[in-house]
Write an enzyme that holds these catalytic residues in place. Sequence first.
Site, short mmCIF file in Angstrom:
data_model
loop_
_atom_site.label_atom_id
_atom_site.label_comp_id
_atom_site.label_asym_id
_atom_site.label_seq_id
_atom_site.Cartn_x
_atom_site.Cartn_y
_atom_site.Cartn_z
N ARG A 105 88.44 -19.42 37.85
CA ARG A 105 89.81 -19.20 37.42
C ARG A 105 90.58 -20.33 36.50
NH1 ARG A 105 92.81 -19.95 43.17
NH2 ARG A 105 92.37 -22.03 43.51
N ASN A 143 100.08 -20.00 38.68
CA ASN A 143 99.70 -20.49 39.90
C ASN A 143 99.07 -22.04 39.65
OD1 ASN A 143 99.28 -19.76 42.86
ND2 ASN A 143 97.11 -20.44 42.31
N GLU A 144 99.93 -22.62 40.41
CA GLU A 144 99.26 -24.16 40.50
C GLU A 144 98.95 -24.56 39.14
OE1 GLU A 144 96.41 -24.81 43.58
OE2 GLU A 144 98.11 -24.89 44.94
N CYS A 154 90.74 -28.90 22.69
CA CYS A 154 90.14 -28.30 21.73
C CYS A 154 90.78 -28.56 20.66
CB CYS A 154 89.98 -26.62 22.39
SG CYS A 154 91.58 -26.00 22.06
N GLU A 300 102.74 -22.29 50.12
CA GLU A 300 101.19 -22.33 50.59
C GLU A 300 100.73 -23.48 51.47
OE1 GLU A 300 97.70 -22.03 47.76
OE2 GLU A 300 98.80 -20.66 46.37
N LYS A 349 86.00 -16.94 51.18
CA LYS A 349 86.11 -16.32 52.48
C LYS A 349 85.94 -16.93 53.52
CE LYS A 349 81.08 -15.97 51.14
NZ LYS A 349 81.27 -16.45 49.79
N PHE A 350 85.82 -18.39 53.48
CA PHE A 350 85.52 -19.42 54.51
C PHE A 350 87.14 -20.22 54.64
CE2 PHE A 350 81.03 -18.99 53.86
CZ PHE A 350 80.86 -18.36 55.06
C1 GAL Z 1 95.64 -23.07 46.18
C2 GAL Z 1 95.40 -21.87 45.53
C3 GAL Z 1 95.28 -20.61 46.26
C4 GAL Z 1 93.95 -20.96 47.11
C5 GAL Z 1 94.27 -22.06 47.89
C6 GAL Z 1 93.33 -22.46 48.87
O1 GAL Z 1 95.19 -24.13 45.15
O2 GAL Z 1 96.89 -21.68 44.79
O3 GAL Z 1 95.34 -19.50 45.22
O4 GAL Z 1 92.78 -21.11 46.35
O5 GAL Z 1 94.45 -23.14 47.04
O6 GAL Z 1 93.45 -23.40 49.51
#
Ligand code: GAL
Length: 663
Positions: A105, A143-144, A154, A300, A349-350
Amino acid sequence: MGIQFGGDYNPEQWPEEVWAEDLKLMKAAHVTMVTAGIFSWARVEPRSGQWDFGWFDRVMDNLAGAGIAVCLATMTASPPPWLSHAHPEILPEGPDGQRRWPGGRQHYCPSSPVYRAHAVRLVEQLATRYAGHPALAMWHIGNEYGCHTRQCYCAVSAEDFRRWLRERYESVTALNAAWSTAFWSQGYGDFDEVLPPRTAPTFPNPAQQLDYLRFGDEALRACYLAEKEVLNRLTPEVPVTTNLMPQHKPVDAFAWSAHMDAMALDFYQDPYAGDDHIRAGYVFDLMRSARSGQPWMLLEQAPSAVNWRPRNGPKPPGAMRLWSWQAVAQGADAVLFFQWRQSLGGAEKFHSAMLPHGGTDTRIFREVSELGRELASLAGIEGTRSRAEVALLADWHSWWALELDSKPSTALEHSRIALEHYRPLFEAGVACDVVPPQRELNDYRLVVVPNLYLLTARDAERLTAYVRDGGRLVVSFFSGIVDEYDRVHPGGAPAPLRELLGLRVEEFWPLDAGRTVAVEGAYAGRADLWSEAVDLEGAEALARFADGDLAGRPALTRHTYGRGTVWYLGTRPEPVLMRALLDDVRRAAGVAPVVPGLPAGVQATVREGAGGRYLFLLNHGTDTVEVGLPEPMREALAADGARGGTVDRVTLAARGVAVLTDD
Ligand code: GAL
């Protein structure tokens, strides 16, 4: 409204039958807000310009029906395969010219006009479609930023860099002067000759590297601002944010804060680190201070283990609750997780989720639901604020410059040094803001400058005026060395602070790895990492080096200047010495801990405002402790999670949390 509670919601990973259960269980867990759509681009635009929003309409409608607010992502963080297939020029390149391929990503060049145009087109669709939707509470852009692609090197980025330089310097003569290009035959005849600091045979020009870091931050911000412009135009009433990362070098949180309606942070405390709550404390304080005390969002965190460290320890019972309350105690008005339902496939997934593979009959789901209940029960906290009398300075430009190559020592790391200065204040239970050097300082009783290698003459003058007018200041070694172009301030180090500090540094004497030196005097013990040959010019030596090459020379000094006092550290004292010094300094400055006599390991903070006055007590230690309160208070949240009566002492088990109020 109360403290928002919830997490990333990624329904595209699941068949629609699962969605109804999601809503039911979100309600059971007291979820009030989700951030949705973060990685949905390929689903809503499966082919260029073909839109498929029907499924997402149902997601939004379902959430609105359940009374759950949506912090709606702009979906632009992971471009779909068709885009990089049709336009491989959007893919980023490293400093070595190697392309970063799709498959993960964030595989886009921030300067790419093609990427930005497609992102903006998507955001226009989203904002038009969901303007006025009852679930839409906020926008979550990208996102981040800079998480994986920190900088791109480049040809497109090179062209954008040259544009940026033309705007900044106007003439190539000015660029040559700023970059000291007389050195190593680097004089440019034209902006067209300038490149990004790609991998070179030896150190690329430091000022060029520094400007490339500035440019990189601005390139990321330009992506954010391009999307924000659309959102502000189409949904002017909806606040906008993006999730920043902790101590994240590519993104200057202070510069971004002016463009965010609320600061938002992702923070993943490491259960195996032992003291990660101190790093969290520093970053949380920075988030709160960035917008001058406005409540921020923990956007998060993990309910338990992550999947991206070499060994991913689960959060033991109570740790998730404690660290969530820590964010609230330090000013957060939202506690969200990555992610709602644990994935069955893909790279994460983990990674733990609020709803684990094992379903509701799990420790994680129980702890999450219980936290949701607790937060909902204390809605009055929302909007309350804290006040600090101590400010710690942080500055991305200095960080960038400090960690360039070709220095007296490459062991000076901004993030570590910042925490070494923050820890004694945190452990003493002193409230602290983390602010940039340009911030008004006069309201603080004490200002701590961990290491400001790059300091403009103007900011040095502001620090000088602060002390002259009665302020107390602590400055650590290797501060005030270079200007904004990484050019040494002439006049003997640290030239712009020399009069203020009452000393000069004749020679830097970084210590070899593993080497310590003894210091003696008012502070006696050991120090490491750095030393320097200090000559006093009005300051007094509080401690001197007792052995090594600099035996007898000053190590820690104090200088009365105007109506104030400044302390200087010419070395890195061991943690107990650092604590003793900062304890003395803050006493001299008249700064008291939030709760006097706090047992070791206990954090205490206060938030107050229209919703009441709250004292938070958090036991990060491993023993049960008793905390005596300065005055009797009512237990809004007792250590066992219930509400209690009025008390003048609180017993906190390991990882215990108590919230007290005096209303
Ligand atoms: C962040 C991200 C999320 C997910 C998470 C996992 O860096 O914004 O999408 O990947 O970490 O810890």
